[in-house]
Design a protein around this motif. Structure first.
Motif, mmCIF file in Angstrom:
data_model
loop_
_atom_site.group_PDB
_atom_site.id
_atom_site.type_symbol
_atom_site.label_atom_id
_atom_site.label_comp_id
_atom_site.label_asym_id
_atom_site.label_seq_id
_atom_site.Cartn_x
_atom_site.Cartn_y
_atom_site.Cartn_z
ATOM 1 N N ALA A 168 3.496 5.872 -3.208
ATOM 2 C CA ALA A 168 4.782 6.679 -3.416
ATOM 3 C C ALA A 168 4.813 6.467 -4.928
ATOM 4 O O ALA A 168 5.006 7.753 -5.377
ATOM 5 C CB ALA A 168 5.985 5.768 -2.751
ATOM 6 N N LEU A 169 4.514 5.441 -5.648
ATOM 7 C CA LEU A 169 4.442 5.399 -6.926
ATOM 8 C C LEU A 169 3.469 6.514 -7.454
ATOM 9 O O LEU A 169 3.806 7.181 -8.501
ATOM 10 C CB LEU A 169 4.275 4.248 -7.521
ATOM 11 C CG LEU A 169 5.549 2.997 -7.284
ATOM 12 C CD1 LEU A 169 5.052 1.482 -7.568
ATOM 13 C CD2 LEU A 169 6.774 3.456 -8.159
ATOM 14 N N ALA A 170 2.370 6.740 -7.026
ATOM 15 C CA ALA A 170 1.382 7.519 -7.550
ATOM 16 C C ALA A 170 1.793 8.778 -7.339
ATOM 17 O O ALA A 170 1.427 9.757 -8.321
ATOM 18 C CB ALA A 170 0.206 7.396 -6.682
ATOM 19 N N LEU A 171 2.473 9.100 -6.228
ATOM 20 C CA LEU A 171 3.118 10.508 -6.073
ATOM 21 C C LEU A 171 4.097 10.821 -6.999
ATOM 22 O O LEU A 171 4.078 12.003 -7.875
ATOM 23 C CB LEU A 171 3.610 10.555 -4.728
ATOM 24 C CG LEU A 171 3.961 11.764 -4.074
ATOM 25 C CD1 LEU A 171 2.495 12.512 -3.898
ATOM 26 C CD2 LEU A 171 4.742 11.569 -2.789
ATOM 27 N N VAL A 172 4.972 10.019 -7.478
ATOM 28 C CA VAL A 172 6.034 10.007 -8.324
ATOM 29 C C VAL A 172 5.313 10.361 -9.729
ATOM 30 O O VAL A 172 5.748 11.196 -10.425
ATOM 31 C CB VAL A 172 6.938 8.892 -8.390
ATOM 32 C CG1 VAL A 172 7.842 9.261 -9.561
ATOM 33 C CG2 VAL A 172 7.818 9.045 -7.045
ATOM 34 N N SER A 173 4.260 9.574 -10.193
ATOM 35 C CA SER A 173 3.581 9.650 -11.561
ATOM 36 C C SER A 173 2.910 10.983 -11.622
ATOM 37 O O SER A 173 2.698 11.715 -12.512
ATOM 38 C CB SER A 173 2.687 8.406 -11.461
ATOM 39 O OG SER A 173 1.727 8.679 -12.412
ATOM 40 N N SER A 174 2.276 11.488 -10.648
ATOM 41 C CA SER A 174 1.620 12.584 -10.657
ATOM 42 C C SER A 174 2.624 13.885 -10.820
ATOM 43 O O SER A 174 2.481 14.744 -11.617
ATOM 44 C CB SER A 174 0.927 12.727 -9.260
ATOM 45 O OG SER A 174 0.842 14.153 -8.957
ATOM 46 N N SER A 175 3.743 13.645 -10.064
ATOM 47 C CA SER A 175 4.689 14.707 -10.328
ATOM 48 C C SER A 175 5.317 14.746 -11.813
ATOM 49 O O SER A 175 5.508 15.651 -12.512
ATOM 50 C CB SER A 175 5.852 14.568 -9.488
ATOM 51 O OG SER A 175 5.580 14.618 -8.312
ATOM 52 N N LEU A 176 5.569 13.542 -12.233
ATOM 53 C CA LEU A 176 5.878 13.615 -13.508
ATOM 54 C C LEU A 176 4.877 14.073 -14.658
ATOM 55 O O LEU A 176 5.041 14.554 -15.549
ATOM 56 C CB LEU A 176 6.084 11.857 -14.191
ATOM 57 C CG LEU A 176 7.598 11.319 -13.492
ATOM 58 C CD1 LEU A 176 7.626 9.831 -13.691
ATOM 59 C CD2 LEU A 176 8.673 12.080 -14.240
ATOM 60 N N GLU A 177 3.597 13.698 -14.367
ATOM 61 C CA GLU A 177 2.459 14.045 -15.269
ATOM 62 C C GLU A 177 2.419 15.785 -15.079
ATOM 63 O O GLU A 177 2.294 16.385 -16.300
ATOM 64 C CB GLU A 177 1.026 13.698 -14.548
ATOM 65 C CG GLU A 177 0.278 13.858 -16.009
ATOM 66 C CD GLU A 177 -1.175 13.300 -15.463
ATOM 67 O OE1 GLU A 177 -1.268 12.407 -14.867
ATOM 68 O OE2 GLU A 177 -2.170 13.874 -15.952
ATOM 69 N N LYS A 178 2.772 16.293 -14.070
ATOM 70 C CA LYS A 178 2.717 17.669 -13.880
ATOM 71 C C LYS A 178 3.610 18.314 -14.689
ATOM 72 O O LYS A 178 3.719 19.422 -15.407
ATOM 73 C CB LYS A 178 2.847 18.088 -12.354
ATOM 74 C CG LYS A 178 1.753 18.089 -11.642
ATOM 75 C CD LYS A 178 1.774 18.685 -10.147
ATOM 76 C CE LYS A 178 0.593 18.485 -9.469
ATOM 77 N NZ LYS A 178 0.684 18.442 -7.882
ATOM 78 N N GLY A 179 4.873 17.508 -14.491
ATOM 79 C CA GLY A 179 6.099 17.915 -15.272
ATOM 80 C C GLY A 179 5.881 18.056 -16.930
ATOM 81 O O GLY A 179 6.284 18.848 -17.505
ATOM 82 N N SER A 180 5.075 16.797 -17.339
ATOM 83 C CA SER A 180 5.015 17.014 -18.594
ATOM 84 C C SER A 180 3.878 17.771 -19.482
ATOM 85 O O SER A 180 4.054 18.488 -20.358
ATOM 86 C CB SER A 180 4.528 15.348 -19.328
ATOM 87 O OG SER A 180 3.382 15.132 -19.035
ATOM 88 N N GLN A 181 3.019 18.098 -18.537
ATOM 89 C CA GLN A 181 1.917 19.299 -18.982
ATOM 90 C C GLN A 181 2.634 20.530 -18.963
ATOM 91 O O GLN A 181 2.327 21.266 -19.653
ATOM 92 C CB GLN A 181 0.699 19.276 -17.856
ATOM 93 C CG GLN A 181 -0.257 18.113 -17.656
ATOM 94 C CD GLN A 181 -1.351 18.288 -16.580
ATOM 95 O OE1 GLN A 181 -1.133 19.029 -15.897
ATOM 96 N NE2 GLN A 181 -2.164 17.102 -16.883
ATOM 97 N N ALA A 229 0.769 -1.193 -0.013
ATOM 98 C CA ALA A 229 0.252 0.064 0.052
ATOM 99 C C ALA A 229 0.960 1.449 -0.013
ATOM 100 O O ALA A 229 0.583 2.089 -0.814
ATOM 101 C CB ALA A 229 -0.845 0.046 1.439
ATOM 102 N N TYR A 230 1.871 1.136 0.889
ATOM 103 C CA TYR A 230 2.780 2.513 0.911
ATOM 104 C C TYR A 230 3.327 2.606 -0.392
ATOM 105 O O TYR A 230 3.766 3.699 -0.829
ATOM 106 C CB TYR A 230 3.603 2.417 1.925
ATOM 107 C CG TYR A 230 3.131 2.769 3.324
ATOM 108 C CD1 TYR A 230 2.778 1.855 4.402
ATOM 109 C CD2 TYR A 230 2.762 4.085 3.610
ATOM 110 C CE1 TYR A 230 2.303 2.399 5.712
ATOM 111 C CE2 TYR A 230 2.074 4.638 4.813
ATOM 112 C CZ TYR A 230 1.929 3.670 5.850
ATOM 113 O OH TYR A 230 1.253 4.050 6.853
#
Lengths: 170, 150
Positions: B121-134, B116-117
């Motif tokens: 953590a991976l969702a957090l990273v993915s979200s950051s990456l998506e923000k970066g690509s946007q 679960a943790y």
């Protein structure tokens, strides 16, 4: 006669020369010391500008002479006691002889001090400091002819006073 | 040239430095003629006057105005203080960073908790990456308009 020259303002002999010309003009020891300090500070501040001056010691002497003349013009300077300035110690003489000798010296010093200022300056630079005529002219800001005329007058004046007063040494 | 001739030249201010030196030496000697003794004091006074000097020579410290010395001291003090503050702030940041790192450590007791943790953590990273690509897409628009990339 002293012909050694140095450019450094920290050199004691140069500082003493500056003191002597200042003292000759203002005839006051503490005032002359203040003048030397002011001149040395000016030289220190203008170090870069003075680099192109060929004969720096003569230039510094001219600065001291002018500072002293300014001082004389601006203030009424009281002459200091000659005894404070001249320590005349004759080890061979008895106390009475030393006192008599000191008295004669003081009279001659007074004669020098009473000369007109240009004559005093020229006498100081030539007869006491041993500068060549060209350097005397540079420092005193006079022509060579003016230097010789003033020196001639000063020496004659001293001779006349000595002969009149009958000042004999010893 | 004898002394009388030298003296005549001397009074007329026509002597050279060498000739005047001869006169000085003569008048400091013990062999002064009687008719010349009257002038001995004069040369003695000149000799003494050439030895007069300052009561104390000036040093560099005496010449540099105290204002300038104070200014130099203040600038140096400010520089030293600034360096110390900078060093302290680096040390403090490092210390604080260590504390935060330590507070981010999570202790899991079961494999399900760990999964679960990890997913979080991976969702957090993915979200950051998506923000970066946007953000990258947004920044590319002006470049496309300017026909640089096509």
């Amino acid at each position: 006669m002293n012909s050694k020259q140095t450019n450094s303002i920290m050199d004691i002999e140069l500082q003493n020369k500056l003191y002597r010309i200042a003292f000759r003009i203002v005839n006051n020891g503490p005032e002359a010391e203040d003048i030397v300090q002011e001149v040395l500070i000016k030289i220190w501040k203008k170090e870069k500008q003075l680099e192109r001056i060929e004969n720096k010691p003569a230039y510094y002497m001219m600065m001291a002479k002018n500072q002293a003349l300014d001082s004389l013009r601006k203030k009424k300077i009281k002459s200091t006691n000659i005894d404070e300035q001249y320590s005349l110690k004759d080890k061979k003489a008895t106390p009475a002889q030393a006192l008599e000798s000191k008295d004669k010296m003081n009279k001659l010093i007074n004669l020098i001090n009473k000369l007109p200022v240009k004559q005093k300056i020229v006498l100081q630079l030539r007869d006491i400091e041993g500068y060549a005529y060209k350097e005397v002219a540079e420092i005193a800001e006079l022509t060579l002819d003016q230097v010789k005329v003033n020196l001639h007058r000063a020496r004659i004046a001293m001779r006349e006073h000595i002969l009149k007063a009958g000042l004999r040494h010893g | 040239m004898n002394i009388d001739q030298l003296l005549d030249k001397y009074w007329a201010a026509e002597t050279s430095l060498e000739e005047e030196q001869k006169l000085h030496i003569y008048f400091q000697s013990d062999n002064i003629a009687i008719e010349h003794q009257v002038f001995q004091s004069l040369f003695a006074v000149y000799h003494h006057a050439s030895k007069v000097g300052l009561s104390r020579p000036f040093t560099k410290e005496a010449l540099i105005p105290s204002r300038t010395r104070t200014k130099i001291f203040n600038l140096r003090s400010i520089g030293i203080a600034a360096s110390i503050l900078l060093a302290l702030s680096v040390v403090y940041s490092s210390y604080k960073s260590n504390l935060e790192t330590k507070s981010n450590i999570v202790v899991v007791n079961t494999p399900e908790e760990a999964l679960a943790y990890t997913r979080n953590a991976l969702a957090l990273v993915s979200s950051s990456l998506e923000k970066g690509s946007q953000s990258m897409v947004k920044n590319m628009k002006p470049l496309r308009k300017a026909n640089i990339l096509n």
